[in-house]
Design a protein around this motif. Sequence first.
Motif, short mmCIF file in Angstrom:
data_model
loop_
_atom_site.label_atom_id
_atom_site.label_comp_id
_atom_site.label_asym_id
_atom_site.label_seq_id
_atom_site.Cartn_x
_atom_site.Cartn_y
_atom_site.Cartn_z
N UNK A 1 -1.86 -11.10 13.30
CA UNK A 1 -2.94 -11.97 12.84
C UNK A 1 -4.25 -11.69 13.56
N UNK A 2 -4.38 -10.48 14.11
CA UNK A 2 -5.57 -10.17 14.90
C UNK A 2 -6.75 -9.72 14.03
N UNK A 3 -6.56 -9.66 12.70
CA UNK A 3 -7.59 -9.13 11.81
C UNK A 3 -7.84 -10.09 10.66
N UNK A 4 -8.94 -9.87 9.95
CA UNK A 4 -9.22 -10.62 8.73
C UNK A 4 -8.95 -9.73 7.53
N UNK B 1 -11.32 -0.78 10.79
CA UNK B 1 -10.88 -1.37 9.52
C UNK B 1 -9.88 -0.43 8.85
N UNK B 2 -9.01 -1.00 8.03
CA UNK B 2 -8.06 -0.22 7.24
C UNK B 2 -8.21 -0.63 5.78
N UNK B 3 -7.72 0.23 4.90
CA UNK B 3 -7.89 0.00 3.46
C UNK B 3 -6.55 0.17 2.75
N UNK C 1 -17.14 -4.33 1.55
CA UNK C 1 -17.58 -3.66 2.77
C UNK C 1 -18.68 -4.41 3.49
N UNK C 2 -19.64 -4.94 2.71
CA UNK C 2 -20.73 -5.70 3.34
C UNK C 2 -20.22 -7.00 3.96
N UNK C 3 -19.28 -7.66 3.28
CA UNK C 3 -18.73 -8.89 3.84
C UNK C 3 -18.03 -8.61 5.17
N UNK C 4 -17.18 -7.60 5.18
CA UNK C 4 -16.48 -7.23 6.41
C UNK C 4 -17.48 -6.79 7.48
N UNK C 5 -18.48 -6.02 7.05
CA UNK C 5 -19.48 -5.56 8.00
C UNK C 5 -20.21 -6.69 8.70
N UNK D 1 -9.01 -5.74 7.07
CA UNK D 1 -8.29 -5.05 6.00
C UNK D 1 -8.98 -5.33 4.67
N UNK D 2 -9.27 -4.26 3.91
CA UNK D 2 -9.77 -4.39 2.53
C UNK D 2 -8.65 -3.99 1.60
N UNK D 3 -8.15 -4.98 0.84
CA UNK D 3 -7.08 -4.77 -0.11
C UNK D 3 -7.66 -4.85 -1.52
N UNK D 4 -7.46 -3.79 -2.32
CA UNK D 4 -8.10 -3.68 -3.62
C UNK D 4 -7.63 -4.69 -4.66
N UNK D 5 -6.43 -5.25 -4.49
CA UNK D 5 -5.83 -6.00 -5.59
C UNK D 5 -5.01 -7.17 -5.07
N UNK D 6 -5.26 -8.36 -5.60
CA UNK D 6 -4.57 -9.56 -5.11
C UNK D 6 -3.09 -9.60 -5.46
N UNK D 7 -2.67 -8.93 -6.55
CA UNK D 7 -1.24 -8.88 -6.85
C UNK D 7 -0.49 -8.12 -5.76
#
Length: 347
Positions: free
Chosen positions: A263-266, A181-183, A166-170, A242-248
């Motif tokens: 591609x408009x988001x990180x 943002x979406x999760x 959250x802090x990185x995205x913030x 976008x914050x995705x909890x898991x790389x798999x």
Amino acid sequence: MPENTSRRGLLFGAAAVSTGAFLTACTSNDPKESSDDDAKDAPVADEKPGKKVTIGFAGPQADHGWLNAINVQARARAKKYKDVTLEITEGSNDTAAQIGQIDTLINKKVDVLVILPADGKAMTQAGLKAMRAGIPVVNLDRIFDNPQAYRCWVGGDNYGMGLNAGHFIGEQLKDKKNAKVVELAGVDNLELTKQRTQGFDAALKNYPNIKKVARQAADFTVESGQSKMSQLLQAQKSFDALWNHDDDQGVGALRAIKQAGRDEFLMVGGAGAKSAMDAIKADNSVLKATVLYPPTMAASAIDLARALGQDKGISGLAEFEIPTSLTLYSAVVTKDNVEEYLPTGFK
């Protein structure tokens, strides 16, 4: 204290009183007779061969990249020590089966047990049984719900993982008005998923210009990541992060993103898979960072188990005993530091 009375009598008995009492009761030297000079020479574990230790390792089925990395880390660390023998079970997501495997390790009279339970709450009795048998338990990641069921816990920081994401995205969006943002969460009935979301939400409160507009829970699989991400993309015509909890599950999410031509988001991932780090290094997708949930915790668990089996403390600490808990830090991996963390990436 004589070795034949210290392990069974004090291992469980002191834990039943309190963690603090355990630390006092089971030091290698009698505290009443120790001096400042003695403390400087507290026995610590090092890489030189010492007392032989048999470590039993019981983990869940390695049906996920991170879980497989746990087994790989444990085996590799054990091989590093000439004085360690590792008895590792096949692994199972069935609680009853894993309890049976732990019973087998107890009957083999291993010196120490490292357990990553399929379900911490459901398997607490297995930890208690080992402790009562005089076998110290290193509880890995998914915690038992009774502190008497383990001597030491080592694991990741799920709340901190969400907090750092959250802090990185913030920080990336702090100057953007009305940022969205979406999760993409993990399995919602797991406490770790709730903690990751709680940490993420807490961090976003520091950025009043950012609003979380959607959340979907996936299942830590490529397929679920792709399907749930598709739903998010269809429902949200535009967003900023976008914050995705898991790389798999992130592998599937990236597929859905590519198919949608968005591609408009990180994107920020979670756990630290090699595929995610490779994508971050290449810098050719929306994935710009991943927050670690280090599988190296399994290697650390072997280190702690060896120290317990040899009745030693940890080098670099003044304590005679190993700590009762060790929480790993969830570092944020970006293009700037990915080379440093790439060797820890798991497949």
